[in-house]
Design a protein around this motif. Structure first.
Motif, PDB file in Angstrom:
ATOM      1  N   ASP A  96       0.899  -1.312  -0.056  1.00  0.00           N
ATOM      2  CA  ASP A  96       0.000  -0.014   0.032  1.00  0.00           C
ATOM      3  C   ASP A  96       0.903   1.476  -0.038  1.00  0.00           C
ATOM      4  O   ASP A  96       2.086   1.108   0.318  1.00  0.00           O
ATOM      5  CB  ASP A  96      -1.076   0.000   1.174  1.00  0.00           C
ATOM      6  CG  ASP A  96      -1.748  -1.206   1.239  1.00  0.00           C
ATOM      7  OD1 ASP A  96      -2.186  -1.867   0.288  1.00  0.00           O
ATOM      8  OD2 ASP A  96      -2.236  -1.565   2.442  1.00  0.00           O
ATOM      9  N   ASN A 124      -9.235   1.519  -2.956  1.00  0.00           N
ATOM     10  CA  ASN A 124      -8.930   0.241  -3.600  1.00  0.00           C
ATOM     11  C   ASN A 124      -8.780   0.422  -4.835  1.00  0.00           C
ATOM     12  O   ASN A 124      -9.519   0.794  -5.571  1.00  0.00           O
ATOM     13  CB  ASN A 124      -9.685  -0.550  -3.128  1.00  0.00           C
ATOM     14  CG  ASN A 124      -9.508  -1.235  -1.632  1.00  0.00           C
ATOM     15  OD1 ASN A 124      -8.547  -1.607  -1.323  1.00  0.00           O
ATOM     16  ND2 ASN A 124     -10.777  -1.202  -1.046  1.00  0.00           N
ATOM     17  N   GLY A 126      -7.665  -1.502  -8.420  1.00  0.00           N
ATOM     18  CA  GLY A 126      -7.541  -2.946  -9.262  1.00  0.00           C
ATOM     19  C   GLY A 126      -6.849  -2.596 -10.507  1.00  0.00           C
ATOM     20  O   GLY A 126      -6.606  -1.717 -10.958  1.00  0.00           O
ATOM     21  N   ASP A 132     -13.230   0.440  -5.209  1.00  0.00           N
ATOM     22  CA  ASP A 132     -14.173   1.022  -4.359  1.00  0.00           C
ATOM     23  C   ASP A 132     -13.369   2.026  -3.188  1.00  0.00           C
ATOM     24  O   ASP A 132     -12.178   1.868  -3.474  1.00  0.00           O
ATOM     25  CB  ASP A 132     -14.963  -0.036  -3.262  1.00  0.00           C
ATOM     26  CG  ASP A 132     -14.024  -1.156  -2.814  1.00  0.00           C
ATOM     27  OD1 ASP A 132     -12.895  -0.390  -2.420  1.00  0.00           O
ATOM     28  OD2 ASP A 132     -14.433  -2.248  -2.889  1.00  0.00           O
ATOM     29  N   PRO A 149      -9.632  -1.067   6.247  1.00  0.00           N
ATOM     30  CA  PRO A 149      -8.239  -1.700   6.196  1.00  0.00           C
ATOM     31  C   PRO A 149      -7.245  -1.023   7.303  1.00  0.00           C
ATOM     32  O   PRO A 149      -7.515  -0.033   7.265  1.00  0.00           O
ATOM     33  CB  PRO A 149      -7.774  -1.555   4.577  1.00  0.00           C
ATOM     34  CG  PRO A 149      -9.178  -1.438   3.973  1.00  0.00           C
ATOM     35  CD  PRO A 149      -9.907  -0.686   4.922  1.00  0.00           C
ATOM     36  N   LYS A 201      -4.600   1.657  -1.769  1.00  0.00           N
ATOM     37  CA  LYS A 201      -4.403   0.085  -1.546  1.00  0.00           C
ATOM     38  C   LYS A 201      -4.607  -0.657  -2.863  1.00  0.00           C
ATOM     39  O   LYS A 201      -5.451  -0.261  -3.556  1.00  0.00           O
ATOM     40  CB  LYS A 201      -5.439  -0.062  -0.391  1.00  0.00           C
ATOM     41  CG  LYS A 201      -5.174  -1.645  -0.097  1.00  0.00           C
ATOM     42  CD  LYS A 201      -6.158  -1.993   0.939  1.00  0.00           C
ATOM     43  CE  LYS A 201      -5.944  -3.534   1.339  1.00  0.00           C
ATOM     44  NZ  LYS A 201      -4.440  -3.993   1.975  1.00  0.00           N
ATOM     45  N   PHE A 202      -3.853  -1.522  -2.997  1.00  0.00           N
ATOM     46  CA  PHE A 202      -3.753  -2.405  -4.263  1.00  0.00           C
ATOM     47  C   PHE A 202      -4.044  -3.794  -3.904  1.00  0.00           C
ATOM     48  O   PHE A 202      -2.891  -4.533  -3.518  1.00  0.00           O
ATOM     49  CB  PHE A 202      -2.442  -2.354  -5.028  1.00  0.00           C
ATOM     50  CG  PHE A 202      -2.171  -0.996  -5.363  1.00  0.00           C
ATOM     51  CD1 PHE A 202      -2.417  -0.522  -6.697  1.00  0.00           C
ATOM     52  CD2 PHE A 202      -1.400  -0.186  -4.686  1.00  0.00           C
ATOM     53  CE1 PHE A 202      -1.952   0.809  -7.068  1.00  0.00           C
ATOM     54  CE2 PHE A 202      -0.986   1.103  -5.056  1.00  0.00           C
ATOM     55  CZ  PHE A 202      -1.264   1.424  -6.180  1.00  0.00           C
ATOM     56  N   PRO A 203      -5.441  -4.310  -3.583  1.00  0.00           N
ATOM     57  CA  PRO A 203      -5.804  -5.657  -3.160  1.00  0.00           C
ATOM     58  C   PRO A 203      -4.904  -6.727  -3.776  1.00  0.00           C
ATOM     59  O   PRO A 203      -5.114  -6.829  -5.093  1.00  0.00           O
ATOM     60  CB  PRO A 203      -7.297  -5.681  -3.063  1.00  0.00           C
ATOM     61  CG  PRO A 203      -7.552  -4.250  -3.184  1.00  0.00           C
ATOM     62  CD  PRO A 203      -6.604  -3.639  -3.815  1.00  0.00           C
ATOM     63  N   ARG A 206      -6.924  -9.311  -6.221  1.00  0.00           N
ATOM     64  CA  ARG A 206      -7.273  -8.574  -7.381  1.00  0.00           C
ATOM     65  C   ARG A 206      -6.065  -8.459  -8.268  1.00  0.00           C
ATOM     66  O   ARG A 206      -6.495  -8.423  -9.750  1.00  0.00           O
ATOM     67  CB  ARG A 206      -7.892  -7.268  -7.192  1.00  0.00           C
ATOM     68  CG  ARG A 206      -9.103  -7.132  -6.287  1.00  0.00           C
ATOM     69  CD  ARG A 206     -10.295  -8.306  -6.811  1.00  0.00           C
ATOM     70  NE  ARG A 206     -11.059  -7.686  -7.962  1.00  0.00           N
ATOM     71  CZ  ARG A 206     -11.875  -6.953  -7.841  1.00  0.00           C
ATOM     72  NH1 ARG A 206     -12.584  -6.748  -6.754  1.00  0.00           N
ATOM     73  NH2 ARG A 206     -12.514  -6.460  -9.047  1.00  0.00           N
TER      74      ARG A 206
END
Length: 314
Positions: A96, A124, A126, A132, A149, A201-203, A206
């Motif tokens: 992140d 977030n 992707g 979102d 988070p 944030k980069f989940p 995903r």
């Protein structure tokens, strides 16, 4: 002679993600609030993350590597809490990025408001753009049922003394981060939202854990953030608004296939909400639901370990 206590201890749990960890640390060092110490806790790292931390030659950065991988952030976070000296505690995911004003905005709000636990807006992202945002709970929802988070958190150090440390998710019915904020709320401590965009944030799920092509979005994002932080934040908020408008303003003019796809997504979401409400109505602690939810959490942790190529009982 006693060392001066830093304003914030930043805890960064990490596992074999040297490239993204470097970007996260760069976003930390660029903070306008420089009075911090950081504990980067390796979850049994083997990829040279220690050397990456050392390459910064920054006395505020401290490294510790756990002997055994836990498959989750709870154990690294607890190790960091044990070593923390700061008046406040913040958490930063190893993939992140923090905008430069993240820490200063949270600390300033906590000092002025007296809140025990604060968090800001997190976006977030992707592979195809904005997914979102994570911010305050919806109207009528309390923090007992609202998760967000850890990279957006900051709390007073004495919160740990009042509610304890992070719990092992293998012994829970939900994620360890949601469990932590839920306990903060149930202990009667004040949680407040700070109206400031502070985190990108980069989940990993995903991004397929950055596998395949091996490309990572953090370096380019960090470079754009560095060049013009306020302009970057404004563009990110605009992109988020456009994404939201596409979800809410399609109406009857959209193509049939898009309408059907959205209807399917809405049905899936409604099913999940129904299941959640039913679970809450029945009671998570009642038999046999308690055992089923705990078994589910253990399966999730086992998958996380398998993804990392680790064969260990959770």
């Amino acid at each position: 002679m006693n060392e001066e206590i830093p304003a914030v201890t930043v805890i960064i749990p990490t596992y074999n993600s040297r490239a993204t960890l470097r970007c996260a640390l760069q976003s930390l060092i660029a903070q306008t609030l420089a009075d911090f110490e950081a504990w980067i806790i390796g979850d049994a790292c083997t990829d040279g993350s220690e050397e990456e931390v050392a390459s910064f030659a920054d006395a505020r950065l401290h490294w510790f590597n756990l002997a055994q991988n836990s498959g989750n952030q709870w154990r690294p976070n607890n190790e960091g809490l044990q070593r923390a000296r700061g008046r406040y505690i913040a958490y930063l995911g190893h993939d992140d990025l923090w905008l430069p004003w993240h820490l200063s905005a949270l600390v300033t709000h906590a000092e002025k408001s007296g809140a025990d636990f604060v968090h800001d807006l997190l976006v977030n992202v992707g592979p195809n753009g904005i997914l979102d945002l994570a911010g305050p709970p919806a109207n009528g929802v309390t923090y007992e049922r609202h998760g967000f988070p850890p990279s957006s958190w900051l709390h007073r150090r004495d919160v740990v003394e009042k509610i304890g440390r992070w719990r092992n998710p293998a012994e829970l019915h939900w994620s360890s981060d949601y469990d932590y904020t839920r306990r903060v709320f149930l202990a009667g401590l004040r949680i407040e939202f700070v109206s400031s965009l502070g985190v990108v944030k980069f989940p990993a799920g995903r991004w397929r854990n950055y596998s395949g092509t091996g490309s990572r979005p953090q370096p380019a994002t960090l470079e754009a953030m560095r060049k013009n932080p306020s302009g970057f934040a404004a563009q990110l908020l605009l992109d988020s608004a456009v994404c939201f408008s596409r979800l809410t303003r399609q109406g009857a003019k959209q193509p049939l296939k898009h309408a059907l796809r959205e209807a399917a997504i809405a049905c899936s979401h409604a099913r999940k909400v129904f299941v959640r409400v039913a679970i809450e109505f029945y009671g998570r602690e009642r038999w046999p639901l308690r055992l089923l939810l705990r078994a589910r959490m253990r399966r999730i942790l086992s998958r996380n370990l398998a993804t990392k190529g680790i064969r260990t009982d959770v």
